[in-house]
Design a protein around this motif. Structure first.
Motif: not given
Length: 129
Positions: A1-28
């Motif tokens: 578990m990482k120290k920070n948590l980003l929660i996204i309640v997502a609909g079908p057009d959620a913009l995060f889908q186009e942001w690329g990879e995120y596994k190496d950041y300091n948040f889950d």
């Protein structure tokens, strides 16, 4: 578990889908679908599931299901927010550096918002209200 948590309640057009990879950041990342549809860019999410309902009811159900009390910071990001994973990480760092208990990113001046105080003050680093 990482120290920070980003929660996204997502609909079908959620913009995060186009942001690329995120596994190496300091948040889950917790991606919660509110309906019966598929989402892209979910393979590295620490949490991914479907919970029907409205945004804050869904977040409440999520926090009752998972122990998130050990996270240093939690951000509930709107799925229509124009951002990047780098900006998410820098926001978490800003909140820590400023020792804030609660923070909300501002909306750009041309954006639609119900509360004038949520609009960005041009050139401002932070607004305390």
């Amino acid at each position: 578990m990482k120290k920070n948590l980003l929660i996204i309640v997502a609909g079908p057009d959620a913009l995060f889908q186009e942001w690329g990879e995120y596994k190496d950041y300091n948040f889950d990342v917790a991606i919660i679908r509110w309906g019966d549809f598929e989402l892209k860019n979910i393979e590295d999410a620490a949490y991914h599931e479907s919970i029907p309902g409205y945004k804050f009811h869904i977040i409440d159900k999520f926090r009752k299901k998972y122990d998130i009390t050990n996270n240093e910071y939690i951000w509930c990001l709107d799925d229509d927010c124009i951002s990047t994973w780098d900006l998410v990480e820098s926001t978490f760092q800003f909140v820590k550096d400023e020792n804030l208990d609660l923070a909300q990113p501002a909306i750009e001046p041309s954006g639609c918002c119900a509360w004038e105080q949520t609009k960005c003050g041009l050139g401002a680093k932070m607004r305390i209200s």
